[in-house]
Design a protein around this motif. Structure first.
Motif, mmCIF file in Angstrom:
data_model
loop_
_atom_site.group_PDB
_atom_site.id
_atom_site.type_symbol
_atom_site.label_atom_id
_atom_site.label_comp_id
_atom_site.label_asym_id
_atom_site.label_seq_id
_atom_site.Cartn_x
_atom_site.Cartn_y
_atom_site.Cartn_z
ATOM 1 N N LEU A 96 -2.412 -0.837 10.256
ATOM 2 C CA LEU A 96 -2.241 0.486 10.100
ATOM 3 C C LEU A 96 -0.487 0.675 10.026
ATOM 4 O O LEU A 96 -0.245 1.733 9.887
ATOM 5 N N TRP A 141 -5.863 8.258 7.092
ATOM 6 C CA TRP A 141 -6.188 7.031 8.046
ATOM 7 C C TRP A 141 -7.262 6.337 7.520
ATOM 8 O O TRP A 141 -7.235 5.128 7.615
ATOM 9 N N ARG A 158 1.010 -1.298 0.031
ATOM 10 C CA ARG A 158 -0.016 -0.021 0.058
ATOM 11 C C ARG A 158 0.901 1.359 0.090
ATOM 12 O O ARG A 158 2.078 1.148 0.629
ATOM 13 N N CYS A 195 4.817 5.047 12.220
ATOM 14 C CA CYS A 195 3.724 4.109 12.645
ATOM 15 C C CYS A 195 3.843 2.764 12.419
ATOM 16 O O CYS A 195 3.247 1.788 13.333
ATOM 17 N N HIS A 196 4.720 2.367 11.609
ATOM 18 C CA HIS A 196 5.185 1.177 11.428
ATOM 19 C C HIS A 196 5.927 0.410 12.845
ATOM 20 O O HIS A 196 5.593 -0.235 13.312
ATOM 21 N N LEU A 220 2.394 4.884 0.863
ATOM 22 C CA LEU A 220 2.597 5.391 2.227
ATOM 23 C C LEU A 220 2.003 6.838 2.138
ATOM 24 O O LEU A 220 1.368 7.504 1.129
ATOM 25 N N ASN A 221 1.718 7.112 3.661
ATOM 26 C CA ASN A 221 1.610 8.807 3.888
ATOM 27 C C ASN A 221 0.038 8.944 3.042
ATOM 28 O O ASN A 221 -0.126 10.134 2.731
ATOM 29 N N GLN A 222 -0.826 8.154 3.150
ATOM 30 C CA GLN A 222 -2.236 8.195 2.832
ATOM 31 C C GLN A 222 -3.155 8.497 4.189
ATOM 32 O O GLN A 222 -2.547 8.414 5.339
ATOM 33 N N TYR A 269 -8.113 5.700 4.358
ATOM 34 C CA TYR A 269 -7.406 4.603 3.425
ATOM 35 C C TYR A 269 -7.190 3.362 4.175
ATOM 36 O O TYR A 269 -7.313 2.183 3.561
ATOM 37 N N TYR A 270 -6.471 3.528 5.129
ATOM 38 C CA TYR A 270 -5.752 2.164 5.612
ATOM 39 C C TYR A 270 -6.923 1.398 6.474
ATOM 40 O O TYR A 270 -6.819 0.262 6.508
ATOM 41 N N LYS A 282 1.346 2.822 7.229
ATOM 42 C CA LYS A 282 1.123 4.370 6.959
ATOM 43 C C LYS A 282 2.322 5.231 6.817
ATOM 44 O O LYS A 282 2.534 6.024 5.898
ATOM 45 N N SER A 283 3.441 5.075 7.695
ATOM 46 C CA SER A 283 4.511 5.661 7.875
ATOM 47 C C SER A 283 5.780 4.828 8.615
ATOM 48 O O SER A 283 5.268 4.082 9.391
#
Length: 354
Positions: free
Chosen positions: A131, A62, A56, A138-139, A58-60, A64-65, A134-135
């Protein structure tokens, strides 16, 4: 008769075809969702070995995830496998509340810890895989939470085994050290996983894997020793209904350890396991089945061995062990928070240097 069989097989084939179309239908129903990308389109940190596509972007937002729960990507099966497991554990808890007094009966508290720790680790795993893309921050954050979930589940497993499955002779030898050492090993497991993730760039993959696997294996060997001791003395003529589930959880854990350590399918079929068939997905299925076997076995021991464990454990032991569970959870959280602060410092330095 043959006609009936062929008709049923035809219906089954049609049903399977319809199930395979679900991810595509969901994607088409949400055309605003960005499509997945290849491994070359995401930073190296997010790439999984031998997984070439289905990442997926990145940086979409929340949204979206969260909505990617219904999208076809390389984490879909990981999310759904533990989401379904969470729902099954929740149903099991609801069933047990009808026959077990979890409030007044202190001897039932270890059983409750086993189930709650199972719910916690499966729920956090769903969150991390859903989630965590996302970044980079976040990971780290969500997977550190995942490691806390695994560590507290390890302690919960140890508590269930020591309280209900232990025999009198082993209890006499380890009663003063078993649960404190289980707590220490759970914290070391959390530390090893967090440090392995933190050193993602600077250490070879096999070194990081050892840092994650060795503390978990040591914890499992210690935590499951009461069950192992019972299995070694088990005879086929025994009428103990819990033993088949104890045997099942041990066998399933060995499968878990294999598929967690060795990415067999994707290594020999790179690019063909991007959506389904990854070793980590198989690991998720086995660990969920292992947990379910463990819950069944613990409940059967709770019902069938009450005379023994009521004699071995005093009325205040359950309170002490539950307190140690809370303390273990708190220490693992502090470990994760401390290493996450190091991660933030590293990411800030990288951003300033750009």
């Amino acid at each position: 008769m043959a006609t009936i069989v062929m008709e049923r097989l035809g219906r089954m084939f049609i049903s399977l075809q319809q199930i395979k179309e679900v991810p595509r239908m969901l994607t088409e129903a949400a055309p605003s969702m960005p499509g997945t990308v290849r491994d070359t389109d995401v930073p190296h940190f997010f790439r999984e070995r031998y997984i070439c596509s289905g990442y997926r972007p990145l940086n979409q937002g929340w949204r979206y995830y969260f909505l990617s729960l219904f999208q076809r990507h390389n984490e879909t099966i990981n999310v759904w496998s533990h989401l379904l497991a969470f729902l099954i554990f929740l149903v099991k808890l609801g069933q047990l509340t009808e026959t077990v007094d979890f409030v007044a009966d202190r001897h039932s508290w270890p059983l409750l810890v086993v189930i709650l720790s199972s719910l916690i680790y499966s729920a956090i795993s769903v969150t991390a895989h859903l989630l965590g893309g996302k970044s980079e921050l976040c990971h780290y954050t969500f997977f550190f939470l995942d490691y806390i979930g695994v560590a507290q589940y390890q302690y919960g497993s140890a508590l269930g085994h020591f309280y209900y499955a232990v025999d009198e002779s082993l209890h006499r030898r380890v009663r003063g050290v078993f649960m404190p050492l289980a707590a220490v090993l759970s914290c070391l497991s959390c530390l090893g996983c967090c440090c392995g993730k933190y050193c993602n760039y600077s250490l070879p993959n096999w070194v990081r894997k050892l840092g994650q696997v060795i503390p978990a294996v040591l914890a499992y060997l210690w935590d499951s020793s009461p069950v192992t001791n019972r299995l070694l003395s088990w005879s086929a003529a025994s009428d103990d209904p819990a033993m088949i589930y104890h045997f099942g959880q041990v066998a399933l854990f060995l499968c878990c350890a294999f598929f967690f350590s060795f990415p067999v399918q994707e290594r020999y079929f790179p690019g063909r396991c991007d959506f389904i068939g990854q070793s980590h997905q198989v690991f998720h299925v086995f660990v969920s089945c292992c947990t379910l076997c463990q819950i069944h076995a613990t409940h059967l021991d709770f019902v069938g061995r009450r005379t023994l464990y009521a004699k071995l454990h005093g009325s205040d032991d359950a309170v002490l062990f539950v307190g140690q569970y809370v303390l273990t959870l708190a220490v693992c959280t502090l470990i994760a928070v401390f290493i996450l602060s190091k991660v933030k410092q590293k990411l800030d330095l990288e951003n300033k240097s750009k």
